[in-house]
Design an enzyme around this catalytic site. Structure first.
Site, PDB file in Angstrom:
ATOM      1  N   LYS A  36       0.845  -1.206   0.000  1.00 47.44           N
ATOM      2  CA  LYS A  36       0.000   0.000   0.000  1.00 47.44           C
ATOM      3  C   LYS A  36       0.881   1.258   0.000  1.00 47.44           C
ATOM      4  CE  LYS A  36      -0.322  -0.291   5.052  1.00 47.44           C
ATOM      5  NZ  LYS A  36      -1.186  -0.703   6.179  1.00 47.44           N
ATOM      6  N   ARG A 129     -10.595   0.107  15.030  1.00 47.90           N
ATOM      7  CA  ARG A 129     -10.586   0.897  13.788  1.00 47.90           C
ATOM      8  C   ARG A 129     -11.583   0.239  12.844  1.00 47.90           C
ATOM      9  NH1 ARG A 129      -4.673   1.412  11.093  1.00 47.90           N
ATOM     10  NH2 ARG A 129      -5.383  -0.531  10.225  1.00 47.90           N
ATOM     11  N   TYR A 257      16.044  30.403   5.310  1.00 51.67           N
ATOM     12  CA  TYR A 257      14.918  31.224   5.780  1.00 51.67           C
ATOM     13  C   TYR A 257      14.967  31.409   7.292  1.00 51.67           C
ATOM     14  CZ  TYR A 257      12.429  30.594   1.316  1.00 51.67           C
ATOM     15  OH  TYR A 257      12.052  30.599   0.006  1.00 51.67           O
ATOM     16  N   MET A 305      11.782  24.364   0.575  1.00 51.92           N
ATOM     17  CA  MET A 305      11.049  23.442  -0.295  1.00 51.92           C
ATOM     18  C   MET A 305      11.988  22.660  -1.208  1.00 51.92           C
ATOM     19  SD  MET A 305       7.893  24.202  -2.893  1.00 51.92           S
ATOM     20  CE  MET A 305       6.826  24.913  -1.668  1.00 51.92           C
TER      21      MET A 305
HETATM   22  C1  LIG Z   1      -0.503  -1.754   6.807  1.00 52.96           C
HETATM   23  C2  LIG Z   1      -1.120  -3.001   7.328  1.00 52.96           C
HETATM   24  C3  LIG Z   1      -0.336  -4.148   7.534  1.00 52.96           C
HETATM   25  C4  LIG Z   1       1.180  -4.146   7.404  1.00 52.96           C
HETATM   26  O1  LIG Z   1       1.751  -3.616   8.593  1.00 52.96           O
HETATM   27  P1  LIG Z   1       3.337  -3.559   8.821  1.00 52.96           P
HETATM   28  O2  LIG Z   1       3.485  -3.135  10.235  1.00 52.96           O
HETATM   29  O3  LIG Z   1       3.871  -2.552   7.859  1.00 52.96           O
HETATM   30  O4  LIG Z   1       3.869  -4.923   8.547  1.00 52.96           O
HETATM   31  C5  LIG Z   1      -0.987  -5.320   7.881  1.00 52.96           C
HETATM   32  N1  LIG Z   1      -2.320  -5.350   8.053  1.00 52.96           N
HETATM   33  C6  LIG Z   1      -3.108  -4.257   7.889  1.00 52.96           C
HETATM   34  C7  LIG Z   1      -4.576  -4.367   8.096  1.00 52.96           C
HETATM   35  C8  LIG Z   1      -2.527  -3.057   7.538  1.00 52.96           C
HETATM   36  O5  LIG Z   1      -3.293  -1.962   7.394  1.00 52.96           O
END
Ligand SMILES: *Cc1c(COP(=O)(O)O)cnc(C)c1O
Length: 372
Positions: A36, A129, A257, A305
């Site tokens: 992801k 969650r 800056y 930046m």
């Molecule tokens: C992002 C995520 C993972 C992976 O977690 P890591 O700590 O990066 O290994 C696994 N399960 C869910 C539901 C996630 O959102």
């Protein structure tokens, strides 16, 4: 000429990290590589392919669009969209032939009725969650999935809140998950049971079940925020820039800056053309080291930046054109994503994921070019 900002990603390191993690799995457990957020900033499609070469048999993403992008890149592996989905997004995920996650009977009504869809039911055992906290609701959703002709109960899952810290709470989550697992095993023996993220994969073999979902560790970052080397993990990402200018600063002269750095004695300042527009966070102002020629030098003044300034001390200490490493190793020295995270009061995950699209990602295998 060096590029002004460059993220080099070693796909061979990702392959080895996946192979190493897989070597530690409970018998029969498969590896799902979590790619992801553009593979935590590392580049989704090349990293997904590297993880599959390293022995992952599944991929997971957070969003339907991320799933679609992997399919458009020609990746055919089993794929799970872990996040919440709107009606439109369910359509995208299903068109991408991705598995989806459900916990609410009303959500199942959003799933297109006219094509096969594989569903993983999520019990919230303490993350607070996504998922339902009610075992009864999780079982009811699982049953409804099994009763619908186009739906298949493909998995039963949960997610840990404290696998990088409090293992007592993780044990309580495992205990809360157990009755759900038992029931699903009876009713759908082919469904995959999964719970572990990277930290749980490394620390709690009893959490491996049929599949582990590893993200941060496959990129060679330590899920416990310390030293990835302790777990045999190799950081895959290196962030570099170069020395674009070197100038003298006399006492009283400043850099950047707001004049957050003012020379107290004569010194020399290198200007490095990378900044928060690339994902180098402004909170690193006067607050990190970079590597040039295998030595550490302090970032001084405000991160802007497009540029940072680095105090190199003396004329000739560094030359225009030399490589500057912001994350990664240079000879015996290393600045890790974990070190940058400590400086920022955040975690390595955020440091690597924060790299912005302006930074080109160059994928290689142990330094050899590869066509990804
Ligand atoms: C992002 C995520 C993972 C992976 O977690 P890591 O700590 O990066 O290994 C696994 N399960 C869910 C539901 C996630 O959102």
């Amino acid at each position: 000429m060096p590029l002004r900002a460059l993220a080099r990603v070693n796909l061979a390191a990702i392959e080895r990290n996946v192979a190493r993690l897989r070597g530690g799995l409970a018998p029969g457990a498969q590896m799902c590589a979590v790619v992801k957020a553009d593979a935590y900033g590392h580049g989704a499609a090349p990293c997904a392919r590297a993880a599959l070469r390293g022995g992952a048999s599944w991929l997971a993403v957070a969003t339907a669009q991320e799933a679609l992008a992997l399919r458009e890149a020609g990746i055919e592996a089993p794929l799970l969209v872990m996040g919440a989905l709107s009606k439109e997004e369910v359509g995208v995920a299903v068109a991408a032939r991705a598995d989806i996650v459900a916990w609410d009977p009303a959500f199942l009504e959003l799933v297109p009725p006219d094509r096969p869809v594989r569903v993983h039911v999520k019990l919230d055992t303490g993350m607070g969650r996504l998922g339902t906290r009610e075992l009864g609701q999780a079982l009811a959703v699982a049953e409804r999935v099994m009763s619908r002709a186009n739906l298949e109960l493909a998995g039963a899952m949960t997610h840990f809140a404290t696998s990088d810290e409090d293992l007592e709470f993780l044990e309580a989550q495992l205990a809360a998950f157990a009755p759900f697992v038992a029931q699903v095993r009876r009713q759908a023996p082919r469904a995959l049971v999964h719970a572990a993220n990277s930290a749980a994969t490394l620390r709690v073999p009893a959490s491996h079940f049929d599949l582990v979902r590893c993200g941060i560790a496959i990129y060679g970052c330590d899920p416990m925020h310390e030293d990835p080397g302790q777990h045999g993990l190799e950081p895959a990402l290196e962030l570099t820039s170069y020395v674009a200018a070197v100038k003298r600063a006399r006492p009283g002269e400043s850099a950047g800056y707001g004049r957050r750095f003012i020379a107290e004695r004569e010194t020399w300042i290198a200007t490095v053309p990378i900044g928060y527009g690339d994902g180098v966070r402004r909170a690193l102002t006067n607050n990190c080291d970079v590597l040039i020629g295998g030595r550490r030098y302090p970032l001084v003044g405000t991160v802007s930046m497009d540029n940072i300034t680095v105090e190199v001390g003396s004329a000739g200490a560094v030359g225009v054109g030399e490589t500057v490493t912001l994350i990664g190793g240079d000879r015996a020295e290393r600045v890790s994503a974990e070190e940058v995270a400590r400086r920022l009061g955040t975690i390595n995950y955020e440091v690597v994921t924060a790299l912005l699209p302006r930074v080109p990602r160059h994928h290689h295998r142990d330094g050899a070019p590869c066509d990804e």
